[in-house]
Design a protein around this motif. Structure first.
Motif, mmCIF file in Angstrom:
data_model
loop_
_atom_site.group_PDB
_atom_site.id
_atom_site.type_symbol
_atom_site.label_atom_id
_atom_site.label_comp_id
_atom_site.label_asym_id
_atom_site.label_seq_id
_atom_site.Cartn_x
_atom_site.Cartn_y
_atom_site.Cartn_z
ATOM 1 N N SER A 56 -66.859 6.727 5.187
ATOM 2 C CA SER A 56 -66.990 7.544 6.401
ATOM 3 C C SER A 56 -65.838 7.358 7.374
ATOM 4 C CB SER A 56 -68.294 7.193 7.123
ATOM 5 O OG SER A 56 -69.419 7.467 6.328
ATOM 6 N N PHE A 57 -65.290 6.148 7.409
ATOM 7 C CA PHE A 57 -64.301 5.836 8.442
ATOM 8 C C PHE A 57 -62.907 6.368 8.101
ATOM 9 C CE2 PHE A 57 -66.634 1.673 9.836
ATOM 10 C CZ PHE A 57 -67.745 2.428 10.161
ATOM 11 N N LYS A 58 -62.593 6.449 6.810
ATOM 12 C CA LYS A 58 -61.221 6.784 6.425
ATOM 13 C C LYS A 58 -60.891 8.213 6.833
ATOM 14 C CE LYS A 58 -57.810 5.849 2.930
ATOM 15 N NZ LYS A 58 -57.555 5.265 1.590
ATOM 16 N N GLY A 59 -59.918 8.347 7.708
ATOM 17 C CA GLY A 59 -59.532 9.655 8.218
ATOM 18 C C GLY A 59 -60.311 10.103 9.438
ATOM 19 N N ALA A 65 -58.189 3.510 7.310
ATOM 20 C CA ALA A 65 -58.810 2.635 6.313
ATOM 21 C C ALA A 65 -60.292 2.944 6.147
ATOM 22 C CB ALA A 65 -58.610 1.171 6.714
ATOM 23 N N SER A 66 -60.900 2.287 5.152
ATOM 24 C CA SER A 66 -62.324 2.468 4.876
ATOM 25 C C SER A 66 -63.198 1.483 5.646
ATOM 26 C CB SER A 66 -62.585 2.293 3.377
ATOM 27 O OG SER A 66 -61.889 3.268 2.640
ATOM 28 N N LEU A 67 -62.623 0.334 5.991
ATOM 29 C CA LEU A 67 -63.339 -0.680 6.756
ATOM 30 C C LEU A 67 -62.669 -0.886 8.104
ATOM 31 C CD1 LEU A 67 -63.810 -3.534 4.103
ATOM 32 C CD2 LEU A 67 -65.434 -1.722 4.693
ATOM 33 N N CYS A 68 -63.473 -1.139 9.122
ATOM 34 C CA CYS A 68 -62.960 -1.762 10.339
ATOM 35 C C CYS A 68 -63.088 -3.266 10.124
ATOM 36 C CB CYS A 68 -63.760 -1.336 11.563
ATOM 37 S SG CYS A 68 -63.548 0.388 12.020
#
Length: 265
Positions: A56-59, A65-68
């Protein structure tokens, strides 16, 4: 606009949340001194995509990235990179998964190697405060009841609550209305209704509640550079008792009897 979810939609969020919980556990198995935050990010993305999910986070607003990955004094939104985790660090891993058109969102803060009792107590209290907040996510109560429960528990223990960052609704969009602060007054704010799906996510500091944003436009850290912890669940508002849609069960299976375990009694 606040969207109340149907039972079918809540079940779809739960399916997304299962992939999310397993992705968290996959990453947890690799957390140790010497591993880079970028490597952990790659592990998460590969796992999520292997199950047909989308990170969900990527873009999201151009997040790269995919992780914070938020280490030590970083509260949230840390960008994975070449930093190698060290003994005594803590790392908050925040992740979201979109599956079948619906998002789920959760975060967990891990001790790396041996951390001090002071820091471990912060992690334990932050995790406990998450469940204190969830207890208030009940039809007929108010947003302020959630925030009060988190704030009261943490401040009684001498910690501070970040004000600038809050929880949120979750559904077809990663961030929906309403906002869910980790502070508030009992009986104040929006009335909760069955079918609301909320990300409740205490962000609790060892020192001052004051935070600042780094020049990268994402990383939020404490101004005094003292440690901060972050735990998050996606929760459905129900009558009588909230339903936790995300899960830490898979994380806790792989961290049981290890130094990564954050135990709440």
């Amino acid at each position: 606009m606040i969207y109340l979810k149907t039972e079918e939609e809540i079940n779809l969020i739960k399916e997304s949340a299962q992939v999310l919980g397993k992705a968290h556990a996959e990453v947890a198995q690799w957390i140790k001194p010497g591993i880079t935050t970028k490597k952990l990010d790659t592990i998460a993305e590969d796992y999520i995509r292997s199950y047909g999910g989308i990170p969900s986070f990527k873009g999201f607003n151009n997040f790269p990235a995919s992780l914070c990955m938020s280490v030590n004094e970083v509260v949230v939104h840390g960008i994975p990179g070449n930093y190698e985790l060290k003994d005594g660090d803590i790392v908050s891993i925040d992740c979201g998964v979109k599956l079948n058109g619906f998002h789920s969102d959760s975060a967990y803060t891990y001790p790396v190697g041996e951390v001090s009792k002071e820091v471990m107590d912060l992690l334990t209290a932050t995790k406990k405060s998450l469940y204190k907040g969830i207890e208030q996510a009940v039809d007929g109560l108010r947003i302020g009841d959630i925030g009060f429960a988190v704030q009261h528990y943490c401040e009684e223990k001498g910690y501070t609550v970040v004000r600038e960052l809050v929880g949120h609704g979750v559904g077809r969009e990663l961030h929906e209305s309403p906002e869910v602060p980790n502070y508030g007054k009992r009986g104040k704010g929006l009335r909760l209704k069955e079918g609301m799906v909320l990300a409740i996510e205490p962000m609790i500091n060892l020192g001052t509640k004051s935070v600042m944003q780094e020049k990268d436009g994402w990383t939020i850290r404490t101004t005094d550079r003292k440690y901060s912890a972050h735990f998050e669940h996606t929760v459905a508002v129900r009558k009588g008792k909230a339903e936790i849609l995300t899960t830490f069960d898979y994380i806790e299976q792989v961290t049981a009897n290890t130094s990564l375990m954050v135990e709440v009694k």
